[in-house]
Design a protein around this motif. Structure first.
Motif, PDB file in Angstrom:
ATOM      1  N   LEU A 318       0.828  -1.191   0.000  1.00  0.00           N
ATOM      2  CA  LEU A 318       0.000   0.000   0.000  1.00  0.00           C
ATOM      3  C   LEU A 318       0.870   1.251   0.000  1.00  0.00           C
ATOM      4  N   LEU A 319       0.528   2.196  -0.853  1.00  0.00           N
ATOM      5  CA  LEU A 319       1.179   3.507  -0.877  1.00  0.00           C
ATOM      6  C   LEU A 319       0.113   4.533  -0.512  1.00  0.00           C
ATOM      7  N   VAL A 320       0.341   5.253   0.562  1.00  0.00           N
ATOM      8  CA  VAL A 320      -0.715   6.066   1.156  1.00  0.00           C
ATOM      9  C   VAL A 320      -1.180   7.188   0.231  1.00  0.00           C
ATOM     10  N   ASP A 321      -0.271   7.817  -0.500  1.00  0.00           N
ATOM     11  CA  ASP A 321      -0.707   8.903  -1.376  1.00  0.00           C
ATOM     12  C   ASP A 321       0.053   8.838  -2.698  1.00  0.00           C
ATOM     13  N   LEU A 322      -0.377   9.662  -3.620  1.00  0.00           N
ATOM     14  CA  LEU A 322       0.195   9.675  -4.967  1.00  0.00           C
ATOM     15  C   LEU A 322       1.488  10.482  -4.978  1.00  0.00           C
ATOM     16  N   ASN A 323       2.493   9.946  -4.318  1.00  0.00           N
ATOM     17  CA  ASN A 323       3.783  10.621  -4.230  1.00  0.00           C
ATOM     18  C   ASN A 323       4.737  10.006  -5.245  1.00  0.00           C
ATOM     19  N   ALA A 324       5.117  10.786  -6.240  1.00  0.00           N
ATOM     20  CA  ALA A 324       5.930  10.262  -7.328  1.00  0.00           C
ATOM     21  C   ALA A 324       7.287   9.767  -6.836  1.00  0.00           C
ATOM     22  N   GLU A 325       7.865  10.433  -5.851  1.00  0.00           N
ATOM     23  CA  GLU A 325       9.172  10.029  -5.337  1.00  0.00           C
ATOM     24  C   GLU A 325       9.088   8.653  -4.669  1.00  0.00           C
ATOM     25  N   THR A 326       8.014   8.425  -3.917  1.00  0.00           N
ATOM     26  CA  THR A 326       7.819   7.130  -3.270  1.00  0.00           C
ATOM     27  C   THR A 326       7.686   6.023  -4.304  1.00  0.00           C
ATOM     28  N   VAL A 327       6.947   6.297  -5.358  1.00  0.00           N
ATOM     29  CA  VAL A 327       6.763   5.295  -6.405  1.00  0.00           C
ATOM     30  C   VAL A 327       8.088   4.996  -7.092  1.00  0.00           C
ATOM     31  N   ARG A 328       8.863   6.017  -7.372  1.00  0.00           N
ATOM     32  CA  ARG A 328      10.194   5.801  -7.997  1.00  0.00           C
ATOM     33  C   ARG A 328      11.029   4.853  -7.159  1.00  0.00           C
ATOM     34  N   HIS A 329      10.999   5.041  -5.853  1.00  0.00           N
ATOM     35  CA  HIS A 329      11.770   4.188  -4.944  1.00  0.00           C
ATOM     36  C   HIS A 329      11.308   2.741  -5.031  1.00  0.00           C
ATOM     37  N   HIS A 330       9.996   2.521  -4.974  1.00  0.00           N
ATOM     38  CA  HIS A 330       9.465   1.153  -5.000  1.00  0.00           C
ATOM     39  C   HIS A 330       9.679   0.487  -6.347  1.00  0.00           C
TER      40      HIS A 330
END
Length: 366
Positions: A318-330
């Motif tokens: 689960l990714l809590v919000d639409l954060n592009a940096e978080t998605v890049r990491h995952h």
């Protein structure tokens, strides 16, 4: 024994198909299908009847559009007429859509027993219409068929009698198991000029993510950040497409290299695309389950999930919000071989519908 099976929205078809097939194995069960029309776009409805070998519905209520309240009221009025004509022994509802609650309410008012398949799921977020539908339908139902341990825990915590609850597994997985080979033979991946593992599959449709310009802007950025590493396949839900146009973001999205925007896919096509994706990025509930069974890494944009087993045992994160940096990491972690390991949950074995049919058949002698 006569059972009316209710379908209305896209996820319902994959759940009712194995149930209707299982019911037909019992000569004593007369299984009929009522389509409320909640999803009225042919790409979101008709194609599923064709691909899942479902017969044309015995009744089509033609309810489409309007607010949740308007849809609920219109479905109830039209379904009441069907109930008066058919006088079934059971009304079987699946999932958590408007049609599910509306038809359950009519059945209870008319003294007909209700069976809820996929009962007990809770996200804890009552701002979601689906959460309210789940809670109310479970409290109205006479038999509650559960997909995972969390469903059992939730129902017991809410005071539902154990005698009403059955842990049968996941009928959505029944369809996946049954149609997996047929989907493979379509080879949608190859038809799009792709290779297994060579792309990221993305779906986004929830109002919380696509109804605001900020959310859609983040989605476009996530696509832009991912496309340099893998082709991004993005089937556009009608709601998402309309909002991209409304906020002037469609041109920006189409200008990103290595992106394929697709129309909504049929069940078989999407299953083939999902099975061979390097990563699935989504905000869908059902896709969390299907990727867990297929052991495909899944990143889900939700601050909670009603399907916690997909996180606890499965491949879902689960990714809590639409954060592009978080998605890049995952995405980087997964593509570098650090995907979250997962296992298939108990009773997700393709036999759930058979268990439901056997239990309901037993009630005919009670």
């Amino acid at each position: 024994m006569k059972i009316l099976n209710i379908v209305g929205a896209r996820p319902n078809f994959m759940k009712v198909a194995p149930l209707h097939r299982a019911f037909r194995a019992y000569p004593a069960i007369d299984s009929k299908i009522v389509h409320t029309g909640q999803h009225y776009d042919a790409r979101m409805s008709d194609v599923f009847f064709n691909q899942l070998d479902l017969p044309q519905p015995d009744y089509y209520l033609g309810v489409a559009g309007g607010t949740h309240t308007q849809q609920t009221a219109e479905i109830m009025l039209k379904f009441e007429e069907v109930m008066t004509r058919e006088r079934p022994d059971w009304v079987l509802v699946v999932g958590d859509v408007t049609s599910t609650l509306a038809c359950a309410l009519v059945a209870v008012r008319m003294g007909v027993r209700v069976a809820h398949v996929e009962a007990g799921l809770r996200s804890g977020d009552r701002s979601m219409p689906e959460e309210i539908n789940r809670i109310l339908t479970d409290n109205l139902s006479d038999l509650l068929f559960v997909t995972e341990q969390a469903g059992l825990d939730n129902l017991r915590r809410e005071g539902i009698a154990d005698a009403k609850i059955r842990f049968v597994g996941n009928v959505m997985i029944d369809s996946l198991v049954h149609y997996r080979q047929k989907a493979s033979e379509l080879n949608t991946v190859g038809a799009l000029g792709l290779t297994p593992g060579g792309y990221v599959l993305m779906t986004m449709h929830r109002p919380a993510n696509v109804d605001a310009e900020a959310g859609l802007t983040s989605i476009v950025q996530i696509v832009a950040d991912t496309a340099p590493h893998k082709t991004v396949l993005f089937p556009l839900h009608p709601r998402t497409r309309a909002n991209l146009v409304r906020f002037g973001l469609m041109d920006r999205l189409t200008a990103i290299p290595n992106v394929q925007l697709l129309e909504p896919q049929g069940y078989l096509e999407f299953l083939n695309l999902m099975e061979h994706a390097a990563i699935v990025i989504t905000d869908s509930g059902g896709i969390q389950e299907e990727t867990t069974y297929l052991q495909v890494p899944c990143l889900t944009f939700r601050d909670s999930t009603e399907r916690p087993v997909t996180v606890e045992l499965g491949t879902n994160q689960l990714l809590v919000d639409l954060n592009a940096e978080t998605v890049r990491h995952h995405v980087a972690a997964i593509l570098n071989g650090r995907a979250k390991a997962g296992v298939v949950p108990p009773r997700w074995d393709g036999e759930a519908a058979g268990r439901v049919a056997s239990i309901l058949e037993e009630t005919s002698t009670q």
